[in-house]
Motif scaffolding. Structure first.
Motif, PDB file in Angstrom:
ATOM      1  N   ASP A   1      -0.436  -6.826  14.257  1.00 34.51           N
ATOM      2  CA  ASP A   1      -1.151  -6.990  13.119  1.00 34.51           C
ATOM      3  C   ASP A   1      -0.903  -7.048  11.782  1.00 34.51           C
ATOM      4  OD1 ASP A   1      -2.911  -6.432  15.227  1.00 34.51           O
ATOM      5  OD2 ASP A   1      -3.122  -4.356  15.096  1.00 34.51           O
ATOM      6  N   ILE A   2       0.316  -6.392  11.329  1.00 33.03           N
ATOM      7  CA  ILE A   2       0.576  -6.371  10.045  1.00 33.03           C
ATOM      8  C   ILE A   2       1.382  -8.118   9.710  1.00 33.03           C
ATOM      9  CG2 ILE A   2       2.633  -5.738   8.194  1.00 33.03           C
ATOM     10  CD1 ILE A   2       2.135  -2.823   9.728  1.00 33.03           C
ATOM     11  N   THR A   3       1.983  -8.255  10.860  1.00 33.15           N
ATOM     12  CA  THR A   3       2.571  -9.756  10.683  1.00 33.15           C
ATOM     13  C   THR A   3       1.116 -10.696  10.402  1.00 33.15           C
ATOM     14  OG1 THR A   3       4.370  -9.161  11.850  1.00 33.15           O
ATOM     15  CG2 THR A   3       3.721 -11.714  11.588  1.00 33.15           C
ATOM     16  N   ARG A   4       0.265 -10.626  11.080  1.00 36.27           N
ATOM     17  CA  ARG A   4      -1.033 -11.563  10.925  1.00 36.27           C
ATOM     18  C   ARG A   4      -1.469 -11.484   9.669  1.00 36.27           C
ATOM     19  NH1 ARG A   4      -3.849  -9.151  14.539  1.00 36.27           N
ATOM     20  NH2 ARG A   4      -2.725  -9.917  16.253  1.00 36.27           N
ATOM     21  N   GLN A   5      -1.636 -10.318   9.066  1.00 37.53           N
ATOM     22  CA  GLN A   5      -2.275 -10.019   7.545  1.00 37.53           C
ATOM     23  C   GLN A   5      -1.220 -10.721   6.826  1.00 37.53           C
ATOM     24  OE1 GLN A   5      -2.217  -5.797   7.413  1.00 37.53           O
ATOM     25  NE2 GLN A   5      -3.845  -5.648   8.968  1.00 37.53           N
ATOM     26  N   GLN A   6      -0.017 -10.562   6.923  1.00 35.18           N
ATOM     27  CA  GLN A   6       0.957 -11.253   6.011  1.00 35.18           C
ATOM     28  C   GLN A   6       0.941 -12.664   6.050  1.00 35.18           C
ATOM     29  OE1 GLN A   6       2.501  -9.902   3.217  1.00 35.18           O
ATOM     30  NE2 GLN A   6       1.327  -7.863   3.908  1.00 35.18           N
ATOM     31  N   ARG A   7       0.871 -13.148   7.093  1.00 36.42           N
ATOM     32  CA  ARG A   7       0.603 -14.483   7.270  1.00 36.42           C
ATOM     33  C   ARG A   7      -0.405 -15.401   6.455  1.00 36.42           C
ATOM     34  NH1 ARG A   7       1.333 -14.412  13.221  1.00 36.42           N
ATOM     35  NH2 ARG A   7       3.532 -14.560  13.584  1.00 36.42           N
TER      36      ARG A   7
ATOM     37  N   PRO B   1      -7.079  -0.385  21.630  1.00 41.00           N
ATOM     38  CA  PRO B   1      -7.134  -0.787  20.084  1.00 41.00           C
ATOM     39  C   PRO B   1      -6.992   0.259  19.205  1.00 41.00           C
ATOM     40  CG  PRO B   1      -8.941  -1.764  21.421  1.00 41.00           C
ATOM     41  CD  PRO B   1      -8.335  -0.600  22.329  1.00 41.00           C
ATOM     42  N   GLY B   2      -6.442  -0.247  17.974  1.00 39.00           N
ATOM     43  CA  GLY B   2      -6.265   0.809  17.097  1.00 39.00           C
ATOM     44  C   GLY B   2      -7.605   1.178  16.099  1.00 39.00           C
ATOM     45  N   PRO B   3      -7.325   1.659  15.015  1.00 36.98           N
ATOM     46  CA  PRO B   3      -8.777   1.804  13.966  1.00 36.98           C
ATOM     47  C   PRO B   3      -9.059   0.427  13.774  1.00 36.98           C
ATOM     48  CG  PRO B   3      -6.821   2.629  13.142  1.00 36.98           C
ATOM     49  CD  PRO B   3      -6.457   2.470  14.452  1.00 36.98           C
ATOM     50  N   THR B   4     -10.334   0.364  13.166  1.00 36.00           N
ATOM     51  CA  THR B   4     -10.938  -0.743  12.669  1.00 36.00           C
ATOM     52  C   THR B   4      -9.921  -1.452  11.535  1.00 36.00           C
ATOM     53  OG1 THR B   4     -12.958  -0.109  13.300  1.00 36.00           O
ATOM     54  CG2 THR B   4     -13.044  -2.018  11.731  1.00 36.00           C
ATOM     55  N   VAL B   5      -9.643  -2.602  11.484  1.00 36.35           N
ATOM     56  CA  VAL B   5      -8.869  -3.295  10.574  1.00 36.35           C
ATOM     57  C   VAL B   5      -9.520  -3.139   9.335  1.00 36.35           C
ATOM     58  CG1 VAL B   5      -7.569  -4.947   9.758  1.00 36.35           C
ATOM     59  CG2 VAL B   5      -7.667  -4.559  12.171  1.00 36.35           C
TER      60      VAL B   5
ATOM     61  N   GLU C   1      -2.689   0.062   4.486  1.00 38.21           N
ATOM     62  CA  GLU C   1      -2.560   0.724   5.677  1.00 38.21           C
ATOM     63  C   GLU C   1      -1.308   0.273   6.600  1.00 38.21           C
ATOM     64  OE1 GLU C   1      -3.580   2.628   9.361  1.00 38.21           O
ATOM     65  OE2 GLU C   1      -4.614   2.589   7.212  1.00 38.21           O
ATOM     66  N   GLY C   2      -1.024  -1.059   6.332  1.00 48.75           N
ATOM     67  CA  GLY C   2       0.331  -1.442   7.036  1.00 48.75           C
ATOM     68  C   GLY C   2       1.549  -0.632   6.346  1.00 48.75           C
TER      69      GLY C   2
END
Length: 211
Positions: free
Chosen positions: A106-112, A154-158, A168-169
């Motif tokens: 998830d963090i990688t997807r955000q950073q992309r 699934p984790g908490p809502t992004v 959050e990341g």
């Protein structure tokens, strides 16, 4: 001045060997016949604890979150609390690493979305993700399960805002770094106790018997 890194070159080579043997299945999708030992798991955890701290420090600075220590929360996600000592803790660690693998994705997807391809932060996240997957695979080799492991829920809502995503990341990476540091300390202490017990046992077996 920084102290020299404690792991030896042989320990580093051992860790790399574990990634080669266990992070990727062999021919036909089969794992090697010999599961990893607790000593090998410990070597892997030691390397990961250092890597986790380095990733957090870089991420905090790179994302401009170092001011006021915004990331350094005392309230980690439930799945990053602990770790639990002993063999039971190592079994539970599988679930923690499965969650962490998803969090890193998830963090990688955000950073992309925020960085060009080949950015340093993407390389660091990918490297850490490989280590997490490697440990997860090693744990499954050490504690095989009769049933395939379930995917973590699934984790908490992004968070929708960019700053909230970054924060959050960053907090997850901080909690992960603390978790791995504690786990490494536990395994080191366990290894130290085992060595002391072995020494006492050896010394006792060589004591002269009285006539």
């Amino acid at each position: 001045p920084q102290c020299p890194s404690s792991p030896s070159s042989s320990s580093t080579a051992l860790t790399k060997g574990l990634f080669i043997l266990w992070a990727v299945p062999g021919q036909g999708g089969r794992r090697p016949l010999q599961p990893p030992t607790l000593q090998q798991i410990q070597a892997l955890v030691r390397q990961m604890a250092e890597d986790a701290q380095e990733l957090f420090t870089f991420y905090e600075e790179n994302q401009g979150l170092a001011i006021n220590h915004l990331c350094r929360t005392n309230h980690p996600p439930e799945w990053l609390r602990g770790p639990v000592a002993g063999a039971r803790g190592l079994r539970r660690l599988q679930g923690t690493m499965a969650h962490m693998s998803q969090a890193l994705q998830d963090i990688t997807r955000q950073q992309r979305d925020l960085n060009p391809p080949g950015a340093e932060i993407l390389h660091r996240l990918a490297s850490t993700h490989l280590k997490v997957r490697g440990l997860l695979s090693n744990l499954r080799g050490l504690f095989p399960s009769p049933r395939p492991g379930r995917q973590p829920p699934p984790g908490p809502t992004v968070p929708t805002k960019v700053f909230q995503q970054k924060l959050e990341g960053c907090r997850i990476l901080w909690s992960y770094a603390r978790f791995m540091a504690k786990l490494n300390a536990q395994l080191e202490a366990r290894s130290h106790r085992a060595r002391k017990e072995k020494q006492r046992s050896r010394w006792g077996s060589h004591r002269p018997t009285r006539s």
